[in-house]
Design an enzyme around this catalytic site. Sequence first.
Site, PDB file in Angstrom:
ATOM      1  N   TRP A  42       0.822  -1.224   0.000  1.00  0.00           N
ATOM      2  CA  TRP A  42       0.000   0.000   0.000  1.00  0.00           C
ATOM      3  C   TRP A  42       0.848   1.263   0.000  1.00  0.00           C
ATOM      4  O   TRP A  42       1.827   1.370   0.727  1.00  0.00           O
ATOM      5  CB  TRP A  42      -0.891   0.006   1.242  1.00  0.00           C
ATOM      6  N   ASN A 100      -0.076   5.657   0.099  1.00  0.00           N
ATOM      7  CA  ASN A 100      -0.947   6.809  -0.122  1.00  0.00           C
ATOM      8  C   ASN A 100      -0.121   8.091  -0.231  1.00  0.00           C
ATOM      9  O   ASN A 100       0.735   8.145  -1.130  1.00  0.00           O
ATOM     10  CB  ASN A 100      -2.157   6.869   0.809  1.00  0.00           C
ATOM     11  N   ASP A 101      -0.320   9.071   0.611  1.00  0.00           N
ATOM     12  CA  ASP A 101       0.197  10.423   0.368  1.00  0.00           C
ATOM     13  C   ASP A 101       1.705  10.495   0.093  1.00  0.00           C
ATOM     14  O   ASP A 101       2.490   9.845   0.777  1.00  0.00           O
ATOM     15  CB  ASP A 101      -0.035  11.312   1.600  1.00  0.00           C
ATOM     16  N   GLN A 158       3.453   7.629   2.491  1.00  0.00           N
ATOM     17  CA  GLN A 158       2.687   6.821   3.440  1.00  0.00           C
ATOM     18  C   GLN A 158       2.651   5.397   2.920  1.00  0.00           C
ATOM     19  O   GLN A 158       2.230   5.151   1.780  1.00  0.00           O
ATOM     20  CB  GLN A 158       1.260   7.376   3.561  1.00  0.00           C
ATOM     21  N   TRP A 181       2.058   9.467  10.346  1.00  0.00           N
ATOM     22  CA  TRP A 181       1.206   9.996   9.282  1.00  0.00           C
ATOM     23  C   TRP A 181       1.888  11.132   8.548  1.00  0.00           C
ATOM     24  O   TRP A 181       3.055  11.424   8.789  1.00  0.00           O
ATOM     25  CB  TRP A 181      -0.166  10.377   9.864  1.00  0.00           C
ATOM     26  N   ARG A 222      -3.897  17.165  11.928  1.00  0.00           N
ATOM     27  CA  ARG A 222      -2.787  16.462  11.269  1.00  0.00           C
ATOM     28  C   ARG A 222      -2.206  17.169  10.048  1.00  0.00           C
ATOM     29  O   ARG A 222      -2.748  18.130   9.538  1.00  0.00           O
ATOM     30  CB  ARG A 222      -3.236  15.064  10.850  1.00  0.00           C
ATOM     31  N   ASP A 223      -1.073  16.603   9.597  1.00  0.00           N
ATOM     32  CA  ASP A 223      -0.402  16.940   8.340  1.00  0.00           C
ATOM     33  C   ASP A 223       0.236  18.330   8.348  1.00  0.00           C
ATOM     34  O   ASP A 223      -0.157  19.231   7.582  1.00  0.00           O
ATOM     35  CB  ASP A 223      -1.371  16.813   7.142  1.00  0.00           C
ATOM     36  N   GLU A 248      -7.098  18.055   5.211  1.00  0.00           N
ATOM     37  CA  GLU A 248      -5.912  17.207   5.280  1.00  0.00           C
ATOM     38  C   GLU A 248      -4.842  17.773   4.344  1.00  0.00           C
ATOM     39  O   GLU A 248      -5.146  18.418   3.338  1.00  0.00           O
ATOM     40  CB  GLU A 248      -6.234  15.782   4.826  1.00  0.00           C
TER      41      GLU A 248
END
Length: 542
Positions: free
Chosen positions: A19, A21-22, A38, A82, A146-147, A201
């Site tokens: 997997w 993601n970002d 991620q 994250w 977050r982020d 986000e």
Amino acid sequence: SPLEQPYRTAFHFQPPKNWMNDPNAPMYYNGVYHLFYQHNPNGPLFTVQMHWAHSVSLDLINWTHLDLALAPIHPFDINGCWSGSATILPENKPIILYTGIDSNNCQVQNLAVPKDPSDPYLHEWIKHTNNPVINLPNGILHDEFRDPSTAWLAHDGKWRIIVGSQKDKTGIAFLYHSTDLVNWSKHETPLYEVAGSGIWECVDFFPVLVDGKNGVDTSVVNMNGGVKHVLKVGMYDNVRDYYMIGDYDSVKEQYVAQNELTVDTLRLDYGKYYASKSFYDPVKNRRILMAWVNESDSEADVIAKGWSGVQSLPRSVWLDRNQKQLVQWPVEEIEMLHENEVGFQNKDLEGGSLVEIEGITAWQADATISFKLTNLEEAEELDPSGIDPQVLCSDMNASKKGKFGPFGLLALASHDLTEQTAIFFRVFQNNGKYTVVMCSDQSRSSTRNGIDKTTYGAFVDIDPQQEEISLRTLIDHSIVESFGGGGKTCITARVYPTLAIGEQAKLFAFNYGTESVVISDLKAWSVKKAQINIQETVICKD
Ligand code: FRU
């Protein structure tokens, strides 16, 4: 092998497996581009227990896979590392700020620095002993903070960052100040908030030149009106990246946006494209944007493939001459993978006709086409106010004949056109004004069922009386990334053909409108395979 894995990409970034993601903390440091992302190193599905995987590149196209940079093993991130961002400090030292899910399942912000700044690849990262450096603000839910963004340094010698959040459905970019990047204090007012937009986000805040395509460092705050500021927010509620353009005043600590942030305003990409992040590239003086493009197939498909998620091709991003929107274009380095250039000029494409673009590997290609329209007074009438272009594109898909349009490209098409991804335009008139709509129609992209084949659409802010209508499309096995009007409108799609695979895939230019159009210029290339995170297979002999 390509036949077992027809949807793995040839020149779009992806991990060897599992997997993703970002994109996290993309940056340029001492001759090397870094991309963290991620990652679930243990499987192809999302997990909260995120790690930061790490790849490096000399050209933003070929990438080398390194060991994991951050793992969730400390009390301040034990439940997940994250998303976050990098900042290059003035003394040329990189730092990373990222969100940790702590031992109480609370989102906090952490700092990490390279163990050895002279290591060209920055393999190892040390988490700061003061972590977390930012705790959850009062009144905010534990999982809604977050982020952290890249930090910028303002007139008063203080660093600033923003962090995404929400309160009672109001999306918020909280603003923090620090002199040392370790001790942070929350500014009394957020940099920005929008009622009803839900949690934000991967917020990104960066300057763009008012005049020109070059990028500027994130800490450039004013330049006597020479820059404007972009605030980009990822809206979790609809998984879309929206942005505003405005003026930032670091003295008043105020951001005044010139456009509103509502569901039908500016987006970086009107297809699948989320959690984007930009960085300044000092080598070529440009701002580069990357984003996560997730899968459209099912969880069972993802498990069978053993991987999920690709990154968009890195794009240069700048402010349009009209100062009302951004323009994006694939980084020029992609041209090193071009081969077999084909093309033609000034070809009539009559209503109801199509022409195959031969001589290239159509499943792995880059194509640009521009259309010249005459007799525009023949265009259909449409009042664009109140029209959702995505709905228009779904209702009037590629098979619906209009006057001007649909015309464009049929990508990843099987020989009999059973399968095709159609990227096309329609042109309408209303009281002497023209509207150009760009569509990416995935409804016939695969004979398979159980895949999200949503059609995407958006307006292109150009006047077809003054300009030709151009389209550039990057085709890479299961991703089709399209740039309309020279990059004014971008649409990215994921597709899973079963017939239009490998040598079987074809590319056509088409015009299913009744009015003829002229292809003033067409150029297309095969795109060679990039070296991306190729996992070396070690054959053990006993
Ligand atoms: C966006 C996001 C971020 C978060 C990360 C977790 O896709 O939800 O807000 O930090 O992914 O993987």
